[in-house]
Write an enzyme that holds these catalytic residues in place. Sequence first.
Site, PDB file in Angstrom:
ATOM      1  N   GLN A   1       3.087   9.803   1.799  1.00  0.00           N
ATOM      2  CA  GLN A   1       4.429   9.197   1.872  1.00  0.00           C
ATOM      3  C   GLN A   1       5.355   9.676   0.760  1.00  0.00           C
ATOM      4  OE1 GLN A   1       2.508   5.126   2.332  1.00  0.00           O
ATOM      5  NE2 GLN A   1       4.419   4.810   3.424  1.00  0.00           N
TER       6      GLN A   1
ATOM      7  N   CYS B   1       5.989  -0.590   7.413  1.00  0.00           N
ATOM      8  CA  CYS B   1       5.636   0.623   6.673  1.00  0.00           C
ATOM      9  C   CYS B   1       6.838   1.060   5.833  1.00  0.00           C
ATOM     10  CB  CYS B   1       5.262   1.720   7.657  1.00  0.00           C
ATOM     11  SG  CYS B   1       4.854   3.281   6.885  1.00  0.00           S
ATOM     12  N   LEU B   2       6.590   1.424   4.585  1.00  0.00           N
ATOM     13  CA  LEU B   2       7.690   1.884   3.725  1.00  0.00           C
ATOM     14  C   LEU B   2       8.360   3.132   4.294  1.00  0.00           C
ATOM     15  CD1 LEU B   2       6.060   1.402   0.193  1.00  0.00           C
ATOM     16  CD2 LEU B   2       7.757  -0.061   1.297  1.00  0.00           C
TER      17      LEU B   2
ATOM     18  N   HIS C   1      -2.072   7.467   7.333  1.00  0.00           N
ATOM     19  CA  HIS C   1      -1.073   8.335   6.694  1.00  0.00           C
ATOM     20  C   HIS C   1      -1.714   9.646   6.236  1.00  0.00           C
ATOM     21  CE1 HIS C   1       2.633   6.082   6.577  1.00  0.00           C
ATOM     22  NE2 HIS C   1       2.058   5.026   6.050  1.00  0.00           N
TER      23      HIS C   1
ATOM     24  N   GLY D   1       0.842  -1.193   0.000  1.00  0.00           N
ATOM     25  CA  GLY D   1       0.000   0.000   0.000  1.00  0.00           C
ATOM     26  C   GLY D   1       0.872   1.236   0.000  1.00  0.00           C
TER      27      GLY D   1
ATOM     28  N   HIS E   1      -4.319   1.443   7.662  1.00  0.00           N
ATOM     29  CA  HIS E   1      -2.947   1.935   7.808  1.00  0.00           C
ATOM     30  C   HIS E   1      -2.725   3.141   6.877  1.00  0.00           C
ATOM     31  CE1 HIS E   1       1.572   1.118   8.137  1.00  0.00           C
ATOM     32  NE2 HIS E   1       1.495   1.949   7.102  1.00  0.00           N
ATOM     33  N   GLU E   2      -3.172   3.005   5.619  1.00  0.00           N
ATOM     34  CA  GLU E   2      -2.969   4.099   4.647  1.00  0.00           C
ATOM     35  C   GLU E   2      -3.839   5.302   4.989  1.00  0.00           C
ATOM     36  OE1 GLU E   2      -0.431   3.662   2.968  1.00  0.00           O
ATOM     37  OE2 GLU E   2      -0.303   1.492   3.059  1.00  0.00           O
TER      38      GLU E   2
HETATM   39 ZN    ZN Z   1       2.811   3.122   5.950  1.00  0.00          ZN
END
Ligand code: ZN
Length: 175
Positions: A51, A91-92, A137, A46, A133-134
């Site tokens: 991000q 998470c990226l 963000h 995702g 989660h997204e």
């Molecule tokens: Zn993330």
Amino acid sequence: MANLDILEFPDPRLRTVARPVEAFDADLGRLINDMFETMYSAQGIGLAATQVNIHKQLLLIDVSETRDQPHVYINPQVIESEGSETCEEGCLSVPGIYAEVSRAEKIRISAQDPAGNSFEEELDGMHAVCFQHEMDHLKGTLFVDYLSPLKQRMVRKKLEKQRKQEIKNTTGNRI
Ligand code: ZN
């Protein structure tokens, strides 16, 4: 298409609250393509626009193992949620860190597609976890915010160490 830079914790830009998308135009289409390229090349499931330092309410998900089931959610909302489950998340934007987080088990969501059409979906499993989660963000929240202060300090230390190691490695390669 272009691979975009992913912001990393504790970058304060990750705390920006995203604004609604108003123009469903070619620029938005290009951004979506670039974000998919970025997500797939980073092997993420995702990616939220936040991000990549674009503060618009846009997120992408592909939880398939075959990496060929892309989903785009614009101006997303959770309209119903039920149950709760705990899942290990990464998470990226917080590389190398994994922690257990509790989320709703099933959610009903509404969003718009790249043409501006509204739709609703019911999500569960990893797709529901990833969506929540997204969504965080887009509100400037990271999964590490749910951890205890002690664990958050450990995360910061581990990331600092990883970065120092990376700098050393980069220097080594250049010489
Ligand atoms: Zn993330």
